[in-house]
Design a protein around this motif. Sequence first.
Motif, PDB file in Angstrom:
ATOM      1  N   TYR A 298      36.056  49.252  -7.393  1.00 17.04           N
ATOM      2  CA  TYR A 298      35.824  50.351  -6.454  1.00 17.04           C
ATOM      3  C   TYR A 298      35.304  49.839  -5.114  1.00 17.04           C
ATOM      4  CZ  TYR A 298      34.594  55.090  -4.976  1.00 17.04           C
ATOM      5  OH  TYR A 298      34.524  56.280  -4.306  1.00 17.04           O
ATOM      6  N   ASN A 299      34.471  48.798  -5.153  1.00 17.63           N
ATOM      7  CA  ASN A 299      33.820  48.328  -3.924  1.00 17.63           C
ATOM      8  C   ASN A 299      34.587  47.213  -3.215  1.00 17.63           C
ATOM      9  OD1 ASN A 299      31.624  50.084  -4.326  1.00 17.63           O
ATOM     10  ND2 ASN A 299      30.610  48.614  -5.675  1.00 17.63           N
ATOM     11  N   HIS A 300      35.405  46.435  -3.941  1.00 15.00           N
ATOM     12  CA  HIS A 300      36.063  45.265  -3.340  1.00 15.00           C
ATOM     13  C   HIS A 300      37.533  45.190  -3.750  1.00 15.00           C
ATOM     14  CE1 HIS A 300      32.002  43.884  -2.341  1.00 15.00           C
ATOM     15  NE2 HIS A 300      31.675  44.069  -3.603  1.00 15.00           N
ATOM     16  N   LEU A 301      38.198  46.318  -3.799  1.00 12.44           N
ATOM     17  CA  LEU A 301      39.577  46.333  -4.276  1.00 12.44           C
ATOM     18  C   LEU A 301      40.502  45.501  -3.398  1.00 12.44           C
ATOM     19  CD1 LEU A 301      41.550  47.459  -6.353  1.00 12.44           C
ATOM     20  CD2 LEU A 301      41.908  49.436  -4.867  1.00 12.44           C
ATOM     21  N   SER A 302      40.370  45.616  -2.075  1.00 12.99           N
ATOM     22  CA  SER A 302      41.265  44.876  -1.175  1.00 12.99           C
ATOM     23  C   SER A 302      41.097  43.371  -1.333  1.00 12.99           C
ATOM     24  CB  SER A 302      40.986  45.285   0.276  1.00 12.99           C
ATOM     25  OG  SER A 302      39.647  45.004   0.633  1.00 12.99           O
ATOM     26  N   LEU A 303      39.846  42.903  -1.534  1.00 10.97           N
ATOM     27  CA  LEU A 303      39.602  41.471  -1.698  1.00 10.97           C
ATOM     28  C   LEU A 303      40.186  40.964  -3.014  1.00 10.97           C
ATOM     29  CD1 LEU A 303      35.887  41.285  -0.447  1.00 10.97           C
ATOM     30  CD2 LEU A 303      37.982  40.771   0.818  1.00 10.97           C
ATOM     31  N   ILE A 304      40.119  41.776  -4.054  1.00 10.20           N
ATOM     32  CA  ILE A 304      40.705  41.374  -5.340  1.00 10.20           C
ATOM     33  C   ILE A 304      42.223  41.285  -5.215  1.00 10.20           C
ATOM     34  CG2 ILE A 304      41.003  42.034  -7.767  1.00 10.20           C
ATOM     35  CD1 ILE A 304      38.286  43.410  -7.623  1.00 10.20           C
ATOM     36  N   ILE A 305      42.820  42.231  -4.479  1.00  9.92           N
ATOM     37  CA  ILE A 305      44.280  42.202  -4.268  1.00  9.92           C
ATOM     38  C   ILE A 305      44.684  40.946  -3.509  1.00  9.92           C
ATOM     39  CG2 ILE A 305      46.169  43.339  -3.048  1.00  9.92           C
ATOM     40  CD1 ILE A 305      44.848  46.020  -3.716  1.00  9.92           C
ATOM     41  N   GLU A 306      43.948  40.593  -2.451  1.00  7.11           N
ATOM     42  CA  GLU A 306      44.239  39.371  -1.689  1.00  7.11           C
ATOM     43  C   GLU A 306      44.113  38.131  -2.575  1.00  7.11           C
ATOM     44  OE1 GLU A 306      41.689  39.276   1.665  1.00  7.11           O
ATOM     45  OE2 GLU A 306      42.462  41.145   2.547  1.00  7.11           O
TER      46      GLU A 306
END
Length: 621
Positions: A298-306
């Motif tokens: 929920y808090n770092h979704l974009s970083l996990i995707i990258e």
Amino acid sequence: MKTDQSIEHLMNRQILNEADTWRKILERILDVILFLGERGLAIRGKSDLIGDSHNGNFLGLLELISHYDPILKEHVIKVKQSQDKGQRLQAHYLSNRSQNEFIGLCAAGVRRQIIEECKYAKYFLIMVDATPDVSHTEQSSFVIRYVHEKEPGKFLIEERFLIFADCAKKTGSDIAELILETLETLKICFEDCRGQGYDNGVNMSGKYKGVQAILQKKNPLSVFSHCGCHSLNLCGQNAASSCTDAETFFGTVQTVYTIFSASPQRWEILQKRLHGVSLHGQSGTRWTEKLDSILPFYNHLSLIIESLKEVKSLNLTPKAKTEIRGALKYMSSFKCVLMSGIWLKVLTLIDRCNQVIQARKATIDIEVENIEALISQLKSVREEWPTILEEAKLVADVAKISSEFPIHRKVKRKSFFGEQIKGDEQITELTEAESGEEATFRRTVFYHIFGSVIGGLTARFTAIQEILSIFSFLWKYQKLTEAEIKSACSHFSQKYSCDVTENELTEELLHIKQIHTANFGKEPLAPFDLLNKIAEMKLGELFRNIVIALRIFASIPVTVASSEHSFSKLKLIKNFLRSTMGQERTSDLAILSIECLLAKNIDFHDVIEKFAKQKTRKIIL
């Protein structure tokens, strides 16, 4: 003869001095054993030789203490000299056999003190749970819970570990027989048992052939109480598998964790972007871990995707590439963001309630209050769909994910306990901003998840509410009429006729109702607080039946967490390096570690006396 200087007197004095020296040596040996037992450390080593670096913690600590203790130093030097010469001392009490004798005596002393406390308290509850150890032996943990007056005017709820028993059989009748045999061996009267606490396994909690049903036939007063934590986790577990969308979400979370944790290189890629924030795996029973696993999504979704995209460029197997493609596709959808927000709210509320229930001394009234509050909070959150949707859209904007709903296909919904969700009744008319896909998701997923959790909580905690209804008049007497008090006392005394008298209990409740404001204040007291207030004001004899009833109620557990705690010690004590340890030694070391505060109060003089009397010793003790 007159000056006590005869040969006989001198010899007797020498014998007494020698016995005193040996007792001091044994006291130091006992201290070391209790120190190692408290911390669950290994006692033996590969060697039994003094001065060998592989002689284990026991001999190593004695060598260390001997550097500063002249009595022990002389003894250790004698043992070392005899070992160097290949000679055998008459006795030195450092052998493995002596260690086992001391461990057994210390453990027996702790167990005896627990049983004496239990007998003094009279009423107790038995909790049993099982787990396989490292040697694939099924270890059944026995814990008893009782309420006793540790000091005048102060009652305490104690949960004490007794023993690990080997039980390879799994049927309810076999386990019930094991429980009765163990209690008989420990000389604990099952007739005084007023409750049972197990997990939600069918063989333990079954209504007909479960352990609780079999034992209730032998003692109808041994009321069964479901473990609150197990029940709460099962409600969440059922909700997590109540619909396809929930299963897909949790499956993706676990897949992403598995992808990164499979290789140090992948984990390093993740940590470079998350800066210390870690992903967590999931557990089927520990729902705190599910909450920890969702927070980064929920808090770092974009970083996990990258990070996943970078991992995808590595040299991977076809299976890993397929898993990454599937995870990226799902994580790049608005549904993933929305599901993260929904489950974050649900699991946060469940986790808070779980932490309160897991308090070791919590009572049923506290559990019921928290469950009722949890249900109320979940119903409130269920009405906050617009707010949850807006928060999810903000998270999606930050992660640069489209906030449009994909076309939603019909899914099969699984049945659940409690209130049923009838889709058309739970959905209002569409607003101009709401699409058909959004309405479908709200009806088939959002409301279904909350309905499953709320319905499961309502159904699973009905039994606890029934127990509470039997006892609640004992502290809610201020709001009851005289007729209601008499009716409640009659119902209670019929069930517990061997513990309380109906007329006396009724008179006591009517009396305490009259004097409550003057002695306890205007506000009603919680049951355990009321019990301690009565004891503190020395009114126990005046309200004898009320005290007995409150003690019985306080002995009924909310959770069997103490049995789970004993398994943690078991894994520490009997690890893969000590997998051949015998059953008796395992139980003895476990009780010394778990009940270390009682072990510290062991009377060394008593243990040494018993050690001397066990068999004929070569040394006078």
